[in-house]
Motif scaffolding. Sequence first.
Motif, short mmCIF file in Angstrom:
data_model
loop_
_atom_site.label_atom_id
_atom_site.label_comp_id
_atom_site.label_asym_id
_atom_site.label_seq_id
_atom_site.Cartn_x
_atom_site.Cartn_y
_atom_site.Cartn_z
N GLY A 100 0.80 -1.14 -0.09
CA GLY A 100 0.13 -0.20 -0.06
C GLY A 100 0.66 1.35 0.14
N SER A 101 2.18 1.28 0.36
CA SER A 101 2.81 2.47 0.53
C SER A 101 3.50 2.91 -0.57
CB SER A 101 3.87 2.37 1.56
OG SER A 101 4.89 1.37 1.56
N LEU A 102 3.48 2.10 -1.90
CA LEU A 102 3.93 2.42 -3.17
C LEU A 102 2.85 2.56 -4.26
CD1 LEU A 102 6.93 -0.26 -3.25
CD2 LEU A 102 7.18 1.94 -2.48
N ASP A 103 2.85 3.78 -4.78
CA ASP A 103 1.98 3.99 -5.73
C ASP A 103 1.87 3.10 -6.94
OD1 ASP A 103 0.16 4.97 -7.83
OD2 ASP A 103 0.51 6.76 -7.34
N PRO A 104 0.80 2.17 -7.31
CA PRO A 104 0.97 0.98 -8.08
C PRO A 104 1.03 1.50 -9.61
CG PRO A 104 -1.61 1.48 -7.17
CD PRO A 104 -0.46 2.32 -6.48
N ARG A 105 0.85 2.69 -9.77
CA ARG A 105 1.16 3.39 -11.18
C ARG A 105 2.11 4.07 -11.50
NH1 ARG A 105 -3.65 2.50 -14.05
NH2 ARG A 105 -5.01 1.39 -12.73
N MET A 106 3.05 3.96 -10.55
CA MET A 106 4.31 4.76 -10.72
C MET A 106 5.48 3.54 -11.07
SD MET A 106 4.49 7.83 -8.04
CE MET A 106 5.32 9.24 -8.75
N HIS A 147 4.29 -3.69 -8.20
CA HIS A 147 3.51 -5.15 -8.30
C HIS A 147 4.47 -6.39 -8.77
CE1 HIS A 147 2.28 -5.72 -12.44
NE2 HIS A 147 2.45 -4.42 -12.37
N ARG A 161 13.46 5.25 -1.01
CA ARG A 161 12.76 6.49 -1.36
C ARG A 161 12.90 7.32 0.05
NH1 ARG A 161 6.27 5.97 -1.77
NH2 ARG A 161 6.79 4.81 0.14
N THR B 156 -4.99 6.30 0.92
CA THR B 156 -3.92 5.13 0.78
C THR B 156 -2.48 5.62 1.72
OG1 THR B 156 -3.16 5.90 -1.12
CG2 THR B 156 -4.81 3.99 -1.14
N TYR B 158 0.11 5.31 0.19
CA TYR B 158 1.32 5.81 -0.72
C TYR B 158 1.08 7.42 -1.03
CZ TYR B 158 -2.17 4.95 -4.56
OH TYR B 158 -3.32 4.98 -5.32
N ARG B 175 -0.37 13.88 -9.58
CA ARG B 175 0.46 12.52 -9.47
C ARG B 175 -0.16 11.31 -8.97
NH1 ARG B 175 5.47 14.03 -12.14
NH2 ARG B 175 5.35 16.39 -12.31
N HIS B 176 -1.00 11.41 -8.36
CA HIS B 176 -1.19 10.12 -7.35
C HIS B 176 -2.74 9.70 -7.90
CE1 HIS B 176 2.76 9.36 -5.46
NE2 HIS B 176 2.61 10.42 -5.57
N PRO B 179 -3.91 9.54 -12.02
CA PRO B 179 -3.47 8.29 -12.59
C PRO B 179 -4.03 7.20 -11.99
CG PRO B 179 -1.44 9.48 -11.95
CD PRO B 179 -2.75 10.21 -11.48
N ASN B 180 -4.52 7.19 -10.78
CA ASN B 180 -4.94 5.96 -10.11
C ASN B 180 -6.60 6.01 -10.23
OD1 ASN B 180 -3.10 4.10 -8.69
ND2 ASN B 180 -2.49 6.03 -8.12
N PHE B 260 -5.69 -1.44 -18.92
CA PHE B 260 -5.13 -0.24 -18.28
C PHE B 260 -4.80 -0.47 -16.87
CE2 PHE B 260 -7.00 3.20 -21.34
CZ PHE B 260 -5.49 3.19 -22.13
N ASP B 261 -5.09 -1.54 -16.16
CA ASP B 261 -4.90 -1.71 -14.72
C ASP B 261 -3.47 -2.66 -14.48
OD1 ASP B 261 -4.82 -2.28 -12.17
OD2 ASP B 261 -6.95 -2.48 -12.06
N PRO B 262 -2.40 -2.01 -14.46
CA PRO B 262 -1.27 -2.80 -13.99
C PRO B 262 -1.26 -3.80 -12.99
CG PRO B 262 -1.04 -0.45 -13.10
CD PRO B 262 -2.28 -0.70 -13.95
N ARG B 263 -2.00 -3.68 -12.30
CA ARG B 263 -2.06 -4.91 -11.27
C ARG B 263 -2.92 -6.13 -11.95
NH1 ARG B 263 -4.91 -0.57 -7.27
NH2 ARG B 263 -5.51 0.02 -9.32
N GLU B 265 -1.98 -7.32 -14.71
CA GLU B 265 -1.18 -7.89 -15.74
C GLU B 265 -1.13 -9.30 -15.41
OE1 GLU B 265 2.95 -5.94 -16.24
OE2 GLU B 265 1.56 -4.52 -17.56
#
Lengths: 270, 271
Positions: A100-106, A147, A161, B156, B158, B175-176, B179-180, B260-263, B265
């Motif tokens: 949860g502490s890392l943005d999944p889209r970065m 991921h 980080r 979250t 992050y 930024r967060h 995109p999410n 589009f959802d990398p999770r 993949e």
Amino acid sequence: MIKLESVSRVYRRSRTSAFGPRAEVHALRDVSFEIEQGRRFGIVGESGSGKSTLVRLIAGLDQPTAGTVTFDGQRVNGRSERQLSFLRRDLQVVFQDPMGSLDPRMRVRDIIAEPLVAQRIPGQEGRVAELLEAVGLTADAGRRFPHQFSGGQRQRISLARALAPKPRVLVADEPVSALDVSVRAQILNLLADLVDQFALTLVFVSHDLSVVRHVCDTVAVLRAGELVEIGDVERVYRSPEHPYTRQLVQAIPTLRGALSGVTAEDLIRP
Amino acid sequence: MRNLVIGAVLVGLIVLAALISFLWTPFDPTQVDAALRLQGPSGAHWLGTDRFGRDLVSQLMVGARTTLYVGIVAVGVAALVGTPLGVFAAAGPRWLGEIVLRANDLVLAFPALLLAIMFGAAFGASTLTAMIAIGVATVPSFARLARASALQVLSTEYVLAARSAGRTGPAISVRHVLPNIAGLIIVQCSVSFGIAVLAEAALSYLGLGTQPPTPSWGRMLQESQELLAVQPRLLIVPGVAIALAVLGFTLLGDGLRDRFDPRLEGARAQG
């Protein structure tokens, strides 16, 4: 270096009935202590004892209901985000949840560079490569997404980080409790090495006194939002003063205890 | 994956038909010829002609332009206004967010059709008025979705990590948060596109949308409604076109979300 003076934090739940009073949760009650520079300061308590609230207050991510938090003599609470830049540069946090502490889209390199970008620190590319190496990740990890990594590797990314802006204080909020037992030791050792290497002050939060004993030199014990004991970790471990600390020490499973027939039930009894 | 392909093919066909119509149509879609009224499908007129003798295929092709045009503008208005509003309602000062929400509820409570009629009365009935009205009526659904999903992102760890890294509110939103929530917004776009197509057809059917002689699928339905018993073909053709367009955009949205959802993949590689 970090000083808390009679800090309290009360959370107010939303009303359950229209005229009833709002339920209040005292996450922290009148907590005062000081963390000196260069210390490895452990904070121990069970879940709900106010550990995470404490971390948020120290990191300026939440406001205390009463009391003051200071960092290097500068007040942390009650300041706007803009006025907290000194804290953002000098104090970084590693969070508990490696997912949860890392943005999944970065991408990992953008995650690690985030403090540098946010604080407009130049030389990001070189710094990211340096950090990846310091935490034991390969250079090509930067191109990938969170991921694609295991829990332990993700905590390494979090560490990288946190170290990016060259902080003086590292706050670790249960950094290994979500990890497999097999990788805990690796991450703990890495953390200890990095703290040595960069001469950091460490604030380490855990529910596990034996982990704190392994990493820290000083420990504060929290229970239900109150500070019950504080002191040298070996002293607290060997001769705890407060009954609750004694219970905590006794609750640590040992080989000798298991062999002499101590069961979980014995540990529950006060 | 299959959804994405079927959706893309259906949408692709509509886009293709619209593009070709700029260069070529079998006949002039607005050319009236009393001698050719109500002809059945033939070699020259593949789907026959309507009661004014106009070629159905040509009308369908030019009508596809109207459909896409309406969808793009209506969804564009809704997404570009609704998404930032929703994110702002979640991330901005609480009292301002509250005002945005109440204004949102107000528009949501207002019947979309009534809004379109008002717009038509005020600015004159046209394709443009219809699609702006549809767009405005769709803003709340985007704002609500954006707010709900932004709140989720903002809670979250992050985002907490970004704050402790020194990011401030607006940077975190860009930024967060964006995109999410982008995946969900894209799905909403696609679904809304289908709804907009349907709404335009309905408004044109009521005479509040596309005006004659510009062909539109909704107007094709309207012009042929009295002939339902005699010539059902005239209603089935545009009806099927509308249904396929809505289906296509909905499937496309579904497929895009997965894409589009990398999770997801890993799941995609396996499945």
